[in-house]
Design a protein around this motif. Structure first.
Motif, PDB file in Angstrom:
ATOM      1  N   ASP A 163      65.951  16.730  -1.659  1.00 46.40           N
ATOM      2  CA  ASP A 163      67.333  15.397  -1.321  1.00 46.40           C
ATOM      3  C   ASP A 163      67.090  14.985  -2.938  1.00 46.40           C
ATOM      4  O   ASP A 163      66.296  13.960  -3.369  1.00 46.40           O
ATOM      5  N   GLU A 166      66.299   9.671  -3.968  1.00 46.14           N
ATOM      6  CA  GLU A 166      65.031   8.876  -3.155  1.00 46.14           C
ATOM      7  C   GLU A 166      65.403   7.630  -2.372  1.00 46.14           C
ATOM      8  O   GLU A 166      63.986   7.683  -0.907  1.00 46.14           O
ATOM      9  N   ASN A 169      64.888   9.918   1.082  1.00 51.91           N
ATOM     10  CA  ASN A 169      63.460  10.404   1.523  1.00 51.91           C
ATOM     11  C   ASN A 169      62.553   9.349   1.333  1.00 51.91           C
ATOM     12  O   ASN A 169      61.568  10.092   2.307  1.00 51.91           O
ATOM     13  N   ARG A 173      60.557  10.213   4.547  1.00 50.92           N
ATOM     14  CA  ARG A 173      59.202   9.927   4.920  1.00 50.92           C
ATOM     15  C   ARG A 173      58.334   8.956   6.037  1.00 50.92           C
ATOM     16  O   ARG A 173      57.731   9.365   6.794  1.00 50.92           O
ATOM     17  N   PHE A 188      59.071  15.451   1.030  1.00 52.47           N
ATOM     18  CA  PHE A 188      59.724  14.920   0.368  1.00 52.47           C
ATOM     19  C   PHE A 188      59.760  14.982  -0.377  1.00 52.47           C
ATOM     20  O   PHE A 188      59.220  13.965  -1.388  1.00 52.47           O
ATOM     21  N   THR A 190      62.045  14.646  -4.453  1.00 55.42           N
ATOM     22  CA  THR A 190      63.644  14.335  -4.954  1.00 55.42           C
ATOM     23  C   THR A 190      63.910  15.355  -6.199  1.00 55.42           C
ATOM     24  O   THR A 190      63.223  14.910  -7.289  1.00 55.42           O
TER      25      THR A 190
END
Length: 284
Positions: A163, A166, A169, A173, A188, A190
Motif C-alpha cells: 500500500d 504508510e 501500513n 502492522r 507490509f 509502503t
C-alpha cells in the motif's frame, strides 16, 4: 462493497430505472460535507449497495457520456468512504490487546469471509493449492483479505501487503503484531505497485484489490506492469464487477487482460459484490 451492510437480493430492477435511482443517491452522497462514517453516510451507502446488487440486465458501457462521468465520480466516493470506514475501525482495533481475535467486531467481517472463501475455492478448482509467497496489492489499513486467507485458507503462506500509504501500513502492522504466528508471515510494504518491479517475480500468486486503478487507463497500466514483472506461470487474481455493481467498483474487461491466459471468471449473484477473474502469465 465488502464494507457495507447488505440485504437479501430482491426482484429484478429494469435497466431503464436503475440509473435514475442510482443518480438520486449520488446527488445526496456528493452533497455530504464529509464521508467519515456516520449514520447518514452509512445509510446512503447501504441504500446504494442494496440497489446495485439487485438483478439487472444493465450494461454500463451503454450509458451516455454524462452518466459515465458521474459513475466514475461515484466509484471514487465509494472508495473514499470505504477507506475512511476501514481507517476508523483499524485505528480502534490497533489499540485492542488481541486485535486479530477481534476482527469479527468489524460490522461487515462476514462479507470478507464469504469473498475469501469464494476466491480460495476458485484457486483450488484451478490447481492453485499452496502458494509459498503471495502479494496483496492495495491492502489498506485493515487487510482483511490477507488476514482471512492467512488464518483460514493458506496457513503456511507468506504474505507481502503493498500500500502506498504508510499510515495504513502502520495500523495494519499493529493489528497483525497481536498474533506472533501471523506476524512472521505477513509483511507490509509502503510502495506504489508501479514502482515494484523485480520483486513481483518472487510471488506465486498476486491479488489485485478492486480499487487499485480507479479508472480504465490506470487499471490497464497496473495490469500491464504486473504482467511484465510477475513470474512466468504466476497466478493473478483480479477483482471486477458486472452489471449494476459497476456503479460501485471499476470494471475489468477480458480484452484488458492482454498477455494473460484466463483461467476462470465468476460473477456472483448474491450479496458478494465483486466478480473474480483468475489469470495466469503464460510460460514461454
Amino acid at each position: 462493497m465488502a464494507s457495507l451492510q447488505i440485504s437479501n437480493i430482491e426482484t429484478e430492477i429494469p435497466s431503464d430505472i436503475l440509473p435514475t435511482r442510482v443518480m438520486q443517491l449520488y446527488a445526496s452522497i456528493s452533497k455530504l460535507e464529509s464521508l467519515q462514517p456516520t449514520k447518514q453516510v452509512n445509510t446512503l451507502f447501504t441504500q446504494l449497495v442494496n440497489l446495485c446488487i439487485l438483478p439487472c440486465s444493465i450494461d454500463v458501457r451503454d450509458l451516455p457520456e454524462e452518466l459515465q462521468v458521474k459513475r466514475e465520480s461515484l466509484i471514487s466516493l465509494c472508495g473514499e468512504a470505504e477507506g475512511l470506514l476501514e481507517l476508523e475501525f483499524s485505528t480502534f482495533l490497533a489499540k485492542t490487546p488481541k486485535a486479530v481475535s477481534n476482527l469479527n467486531l468489524f460490522p461487515y467481517y462476514n462479507n470478507y469471509l464469504k469473498l475469501a472463501k469464494l476466491e480460495h475455492d476458485i484457486l483450488v478448482q484451478n490447481g492453485v493449492l499452496t502458494p509459498k509467497k503471495v502479494a496483496f496489492v492495495g491492502s489498506g489499513p485493515l487487510p482483511l483479505t490477507s488476514l482471512v486467507f492467512a488464518m483460514n485458507h493458506l496457513k503456511s503462506t507468506h504474505f507481502d501487503n503493498y500500500d502506498f500509504d504508510e499510515k495504513a501500513n502502520t495500523l495494519a502492522r499493529q493489528i497483525v503484531a497481536s498474533d506472533v504466528e501471523l506476524e512472521k508471515r505477513m509483511k507490509f510494504v509502503t510502495k506504489d505497485v508501479m514502482e515494484v518491479r523485480e520483486k513481483l517475480g518472487e510471488y506465486d500468486f498476486i491479488i489485485l484489490a478492486a480499487l487499485v486503478g480507479m479508472n480504465k487507463e490506470e487499471k490497464v497500466k497496473v495490469l500491464g506492469h504486473v504482467r511484465k514483472y510477475m513470474k512466468e506461470g504466476g497466478i493473478l487474481l483480479v477483482r471486477s464487477v458486472k452489471g449494476p455493481r459497476a456503479f460501485l467498483y471499476p470494471v475489468v474487461e477480458e480484452h484488458e487482460l492482454v498477455g494473460f491466459e484466463i483461467l476462470d471468471i465468476f460473477h456472483p449473484t448474491d450479496e458478494v459484490v465483486n466478480s473474480v477473474i483468475l489469470v495466469r502469465k503464460p510460460v514461454f
